[in-house]
Write a protein that holds these residues in place. Structure first.
Motif, PDB file in Angstrom:
ATOM      1  N   GLY A  70      39.062  43.412  38.656  1.00  0.00           N
ATOM      2  CA  GLY A  70      38.257  43.673  39.840  1.00  0.00           C
ATOM      3  C   GLY A  70      39.036  43.602  41.131  1.00  0.00           C
ATOM      4  N   ARG A  71      40.287  43.389  41.020  1.00  0.00           N
ATOM      5  CA  ARG A  71      41.054  43.210  42.261  1.00  0.00           C
ATOM      6  C   ARG A  71      41.990  44.384  42.466  1.00  0.00           C
ATOM      7  NH1 ARG A  71      42.623  36.782  41.729  1.00  0.00           N
ATOM      8  NH2 ARG A  71      40.485  36.006  41.849  1.00  0.00           N
ATOM      9  N   ALA A 102      38.796  39.821  32.285  1.00  0.00           N
ATOM     10  CA  ALA A 102      37.792  40.777  32.724  1.00  0.00           C
ATOM     11  C   ALA A 102      37.214  40.328  34.054  1.00  0.00           C
ATOM     12  CB  ALA A 102      36.691  40.922  31.679  1.00  0.00           C
ATOM     13  N   GLY A 103      36.448  41.211  34.669  1.00  0.00           N
ATOM     14  CA  GLY A 103      35.819  40.875  35.931  1.00  0.00           C
ATOM     15  C   GLY A 103      34.342  40.608  35.755  1.00  0.00           C
ATOM     16  N   GLY A 104      33.838  39.603  36.442  1.00  0.00           N
ATOM     17  CA  GLY A 104      32.431  39.261  36.353  1.00  0.00           C
ATOM     18  C   GLY A 104      31.694  39.627  37.625  1.00  0.00           C
ATOM     19  N   ILE A 105      30.571  40.338  37.484  1.00  0.00           N
ATOM     20  CA  ILE A 105      29.786  40.754  38.633  1.00  0.00           C
ATOM     21  C   ILE A 105      28.361  40.258  38.451  1.00  0.00           C
ATOM     22  CG2 ILE A 105      28.854  42.724  39.904  1.00  0.00           C
ATOM     23  CD1 ILE A 105      31.909  43.236  37.786  1.00  0.00           C
ATOM     24  N   ASN A 126      30.907  32.886  47.314  1.00  0.00           N
ATOM     25  CA  ASN A 126      31.752  33.795  48.091  1.00  0.00           C
ATOM     26  C   ASN A 126      32.898  34.354  47.261  1.00  0.00           C
ATOM     27  OD1 ASN A 126      30.221  33.528  50.435  1.00  0.00           O
ATOM     28  ND2 ASN A 126      31.377  31.711  51.108  1.00  0.00           N
ATOM     29  N   SER A 127      33.353  33.576  46.286  1.00  0.00           N
ATOM     30  CA  SER A 127      34.481  34.035  45.467  1.00  0.00           C
ATOM     31  C   SER A 127      34.047  34.984  44.370  1.00  0.00           C
ATOM     32  CB  SER A 127      35.203  32.832  44.861  1.00  0.00           C
ATOM     33  OG  SER A 127      34.323  32.095  44.017  1.00  0.00           O
TER      34      SER A 127
END
Length: 396
Positions: A395-396, A339-342, A362-363
């Motif tokens: 997320g990419r 999953a993506g973390g925001i 930054n990553s």
């Protein structure tokens, strides 16, 4: 009060004053008014005008003497009472007292007679009477039971204020066999057997009849040859302490449950969109709370098959190095689950702290607020739906 005999004095009065018997006269309320020289020599300094007759008796015998005296007021003949009386030698000795009320008037006539085979008990001999008085004071004022038994288990002493809580009278079990009386309590009798074998014991017991708890000590008494002759026991009623302990335990359990509820309310995991979960963090964030949040969030991602997880820090005023590192580890763990973390809603004070700590974000995907974070997730999923799937995180 004694007086010397003179030739002008009535012979009967002289016979009373100098009689070898310990004679006395008291008012109907028990106050001594006259006594013979023999009585004065017997009780010593206690024979003073105005002394109450009952005050001559031992504490344990005083109420019985008072009750007998009350019965005298209704009796037509003589009344005998027995008890331990303080003597001139400052010891308690057993006496028989014969009383008779005057046919006319309010006086009571009496005489004291020492009983044969009486056990004298020093009233103030250092190391003996004082110890006995202290033991008596303790057993009378504390919720304890003091007992003893011989080598066969026959109870030889049974005393203490704690007996009343069990519905027993002092001395009620004296002469009975302990192993027969408490046959239904094998744990307690086994402790007694252990003491009779020479090993002191300490135990806790519960009496279901009145829901009382007792702490028990048993000490073997050995003869000069090393044989156990008897066991002395002390049982202390600790029911109040036990109940207070249980109440404290229940309160702590309640507080723990309340803290768990508060923790869940303060860090709720919300599904804000299909495939998107958000974790608003409010208040003080420490290492322990961050660790709990990490486990809960990772479990929720797996349970809901979420593609994105948003950490909303809008309500967080301050973080330290450990907390910031935990947040970075949390985002990395989210990625490992596919999953993506925001991270969104970073306040200026938190941003300044992160920069001062030299942490590199930054990553990571960051957004200004929760709305922006949700919009980012929605756009990413729309793009993923319109293009062929590629390797990498959502997320990419």
């Amino acid at each position: 009060m004694t007086q010397h005999y003179t030739s002008s004095r009535d012979p009967w009065e002289a016979a009373y004053l100098y009689s070898p018997e310990a004679l006395f006269v008291a008012n109907v309320d028990g106050t001594l008014s006259h006594w013979s020289e023999s009585f004065g020599r017997t009780v010593g300094h206690a024979a003073t005008p105005g002394t109450a007759f009952f005050q001559l008796f031992h504490d344990d015998d005083r109420e019985a003497a008072r009750a007998k005296w009350s019965g005298l007021l209704e009796a037509t003949g003589s009344v005998e009472l027995r008890g331990r009386v303080m003597t001139a030698g400052n010891v308690y000795a057993s006496f028989s007292c014969v009383l008779r009320r005057a046919p006319h008037g309010q006086e009571v006539y009496g005489s004291l007679h020492a009983t044969s085979g009486a056990d004298d008990h020093p009233a103030a001999e250092p190391g003996k009477g004082e110890d006995a008085d202290m033991l008596r004071a303790l057993s009378d004022n504390l919720p304890v039971i003091v007992w003893s038994c011989d080598a066969a288990g026959v109870i030889t002493r049974h005393d203490g204020r704690g007996l009343s809580g069990l519905g027993l009278k002092r001395g009620q079990l004296v002469g009975t066999n302990l192993f027969d009386v408490f046959a239904n309590a094998p744990e307690g009798t086994e402790n007694v057997r252990r003491a009779l074998r020479g090993s002191p014991s300490h135990s806790m017991s519960h009496v279901p009849a009145n829901n009382s708890f007792w702490e028990n000590w048993m000490v073997p008494i050995q003869s000069p040859l090393g044989n156990v002759e008897s066991v002395i026991g002390l049982s202390l009623d600790v029911s109040e302490a036990k109940r207070a302990e249980e109440e404290l335990r229940l309160r702590l359990l309640q507080i723990q449950k309340q803290q768990e509820v508060i923790g869940k309310l303060s860090t709720p995991i919300i599904q804000v969109w299909d495939g998107v979960v958000a974790l608003p963090m409010v208040g003080v964030v420490d290492s322990a709370r961050t660790a709990d949040v990490m486990q809960s969030l990772l479990d929720e991602i797996v349970r809901t098959s979420a593609r994105y997880a948003i950490l909303d820090l809008t309500g967080v005023e301050m973080v330290d190095t450990q907390v910031a590192n935990h947040l970075i580890k949390l985002v990395n763990a989210i990625r490992l689950l596919g999953a993506g973390g925001i991270i969104c809603g970073i306040r200026p004070s938190v941003a300044q702290t992160i920069v001062e700590l030299g942490l590199d974000l930054n990553s990571m995907v960051t957004r200004s607020n929760l709305r922006a974070g949700i919009m980012f997730c929605i756009n990413q999923m729309r793009q993923a739906a319109s293009t062929p799937a590629t390797n990498g995180s959502p997320g990419r």
